[in-house]
Structures are given as structure tokens and as C-alpha cells.
Design a protein around this motif. Sequence first.
Motif, PDB file in Angstrom:
ATOM      1  N   LEU A  85       0.945  -1.267   0.129  1.00 31.82           N
ATOM      2  CA  LEU A  85      -0.166  -0.071  -0.060  1.00 31.82           C
ATOM      3  C   LEU A  85       0.879   1.307  -0.058  1.00 31.82           C
ATOM      4  O   LEU A  85       0.637   2.235  -0.662  1.00 31.82           O
ATOM      5  N   ASP A  86       2.182   1.316   0.813  1.00 34.78           N
ATOM      6  CA  ASP A  86       2.680   2.364   0.906  1.00 34.78           C
ATOM      7  C   ASP A  86       3.749   2.789  -0.406  1.00 34.78           C
ATOM      8  O   ASP A  86       3.663   3.846  -0.622  1.00 34.78           O
ATOM      9  N   MET A  87       3.829   1.579  -0.904  1.00 29.14           N
ATOM     10  CA  MET A  87       4.902   1.836  -2.243  1.00 29.14           C
ATOM     11  C   MET A  87       4.276   1.596  -3.569  1.00 29.14           C
ATOM     12  O   MET A  87       4.632   1.798  -4.575  1.00 29.14           O
ATOM     13  N   ASP A  88       2.829   1.334  -3.470  1.00 33.54           N
ATOM     14  CA  ASP A  88       2.217   0.826  -4.679  1.00 33.54           C
ATOM     15  C   ASP A  88       2.927   0.079  -5.497  1.00 33.54           C
ATOM     16  O   ASP A  88       3.039  -0.006  -6.707  1.00 33.54           O
ATOM     17  N   LYS A  89       3.192  -1.025  -4.739  1.00 38.22           N
ATOM     18  CA  LYS A  89       3.932  -2.189  -5.496  1.00 38.22           C
ATOM     19  C   LYS A  89       3.104  -3.544  -5.395  1.00 38.22           C
ATOM     20  O   LYS A  89       2.792  -3.602  -4.322  1.00 38.22           O
ATOM     21  N   PRO A  90       3.094  -4.383  -6.410  1.00 40.58           N
ATOM     22  CA  PRO A  90       2.233  -5.691  -6.327  1.00 40.58           C
ATOM     23  C   PRO A  90       2.862  -6.501  -5.098  1.00 40.58           C
ATOM     24  O   PRO A  90       3.926  -6.607  -5.140  1.00 40.58           O
ATOM     25  N   LEU A  91       2.119  -7.156  -4.625  1.00 39.84           N
ATOM     26  CA  LEU A  91       2.472  -8.318  -3.487  1.00 39.84           C
ATOM     27  C   LEU A  91       1.968  -9.538  -3.750  1.00 39.84           C
ATOM     28  O   LEU A  91       0.971  -9.769  -4.367  1.00 39.84           O
ATOM     29  N   ILE A  92       2.938 -10.548  -3.630  1.00 37.54           N
ATOM     30  CA  ILE A  92       2.427 -11.908  -3.750  1.00 37.54           C
ATOM     31  C   ILE A  92       3.157 -12.866  -2.696  1.00 37.54           C
ATOM     32  O   ILE A  92       3.895 -12.215  -1.894  1.00 37.54           O
ATOM     33  N   TYR A  93       2.629 -13.995  -2.601  1.00 34.02           N
ATOM     34  CA  TYR A  93       3.026 -14.617  -1.270  1.00 34.02           C
ATOM     35  C   TYR A  93       2.822 -16.259  -1.557  1.00 34.02           C
ATOM     36  O   TYR A  93       2.054 -16.651  -2.088  1.00 34.02           O
ATOM     37  N   PRO A  94       3.926 -16.908  -1.146  1.00 31.31           N
ATOM     38  CA  PRO A  94       3.860 -18.355  -1.142  1.00 31.31           C
ATOM     39  C   PRO A  94       3.094 -18.982  -0.381  1.00 31.31           C
ATOM     40  O   PRO A  94       3.125 -18.376   0.905  1.00 31.31           O
ATOM     41  N   ARG A  95       2.202 -19.934  -0.334  1.00 29.63           N
ATOM     42  CA  ARG A  95       1.544 -20.443   0.369  1.00 29.63           C
ATOM     43  C   ARG A  95       2.299 -21.482   1.345  1.00 29.63           C
ATOM     44  O   ARG A  95       3.369 -22.022   0.756  1.00 29.63           O
ATOM     45  N   LYS A  96       1.699 -21.802   2.442  1.00 26.86           N
ATOM     46  CA  LYS A  96       2.723 -22.975   3.215  1.00 26.86           C
ATOM     47  C   LYS A  96       2.674 -24.124   2.650  1.00 26.86           C
ATOM     48  O   LYS A  96       3.589 -25.007   2.516  1.00 26.86           O
TER      49      LYS A  96
END
Length: 200
Positions: A85-96
Motif C-alpha cells: 500500500l505504501d509503495m504502490d507495488k504488487p504483493l505476492i506470497y507463497p502458501r505454506k
Amino acid sequence: MSKTLPPLEQLALTLYDIGAVQLGKFKLHSGKKSRIYLDLRLLVSYPAALRQAVAAYRLLLDNLSFDVLAATPLAGLPLGTALCLDMDKPLIYPRKTAKSYGTGKQIEGVWQVGNTAVIIDDLITSGDSLLQAIVALKASGLQVNEAVVLIDREQGGVANMQDHGYKLHAAMSIRRILSILEAHQRITSKERDKVLKSLK
């Protein structure tokens, strides 16, 4: 009224004041015993403290080149979301664990094969959880060279990452936090020494 403290110094004191840095006798996730416990998951309950943490990450991230932020599950996720939100960059995340239903995805979010991801986590001890996340990201076609954490526990994680070919950036080390806390009379020099001895 004293002058405004440098941001990282203020952050170290805030972490202590909200209970995210505790001294005592603790058993860590790894099974090791420690004289200090860092519970950065508390940051989500303190918006002002979370903003301070985001500013500390930004100091490091603003100098790096990447396409997407990749947060580790679970500790890195709220931090990654705040940074997204702060950097306006996309976020992804690996699932456990990969989904056994629907799309069966291992990574949540949107990315392109060949994108460069920088990994976000709260802290580093051995570096194992970061390395696990990197395996999942690379298996999905992402490039990963660097990881950013708020605190380095100084227990071999940085060297471990380096041995695997990755660069780790930490906003603060345990030593730095302890010296700030001692300078501001939050802890005694005896307490600081006990913690440092327990890190070996």
C-alpha cells in the motif's frame, strides 16, 4: 523536550514499549533457548508502530530493483501488505502448502514468469523460512536475489543466505536494538550482556 530521535532509534524504543521486544527466558521456534524474544506480529495492533516499521523497510527497499514484493507466510504478510500500500507495488506470497482445491496454486497474487521478487519477512534467525519461500517462488518462475527483514537476530542467518547466493538486508540488528534500549535506560548493561551471551 528532547530533539526528535532518528527513526530507527525511535522504532527500537517503540518495539520495546509495545512488548514486541521482551527480555527473559524463552524457547524459540527452532528449539533453542534465548534471553530475548521478538514478537513483531504485534505490529498490526499498533498502526503508528507499523508505520514506523514500514519507513524502516522503505529505507532499504527504495535502493533495490524489483517487480513484486513477496511476503513470507505468515509473519511477513501484514508487513508486505503495509508496504504494498505504501509503495504502490504488487504483493505476492507463497502458501505454506499448495492448495489441493480450485487452482491448486502455490503462490497467491499476480506475477509474470521472469519477474524479480524481493522477499519481505519480519526477522531472520537461521534463514531457513526465507530459503523455503525462495524455493517456492523460483519454482513458479520468479527471480529472487534479495530479502529484506526488520531485525537480524545475528544467529547465522545472513551467512546462511549468502552461502545460498542471496543478499539479506536488515533494518536493524539485535546488537543495535540492545544498545539503543540501554542508552535510553529501558534495559541495564547487565541485561544486554546476558542477551548477547545467549545469542552465541
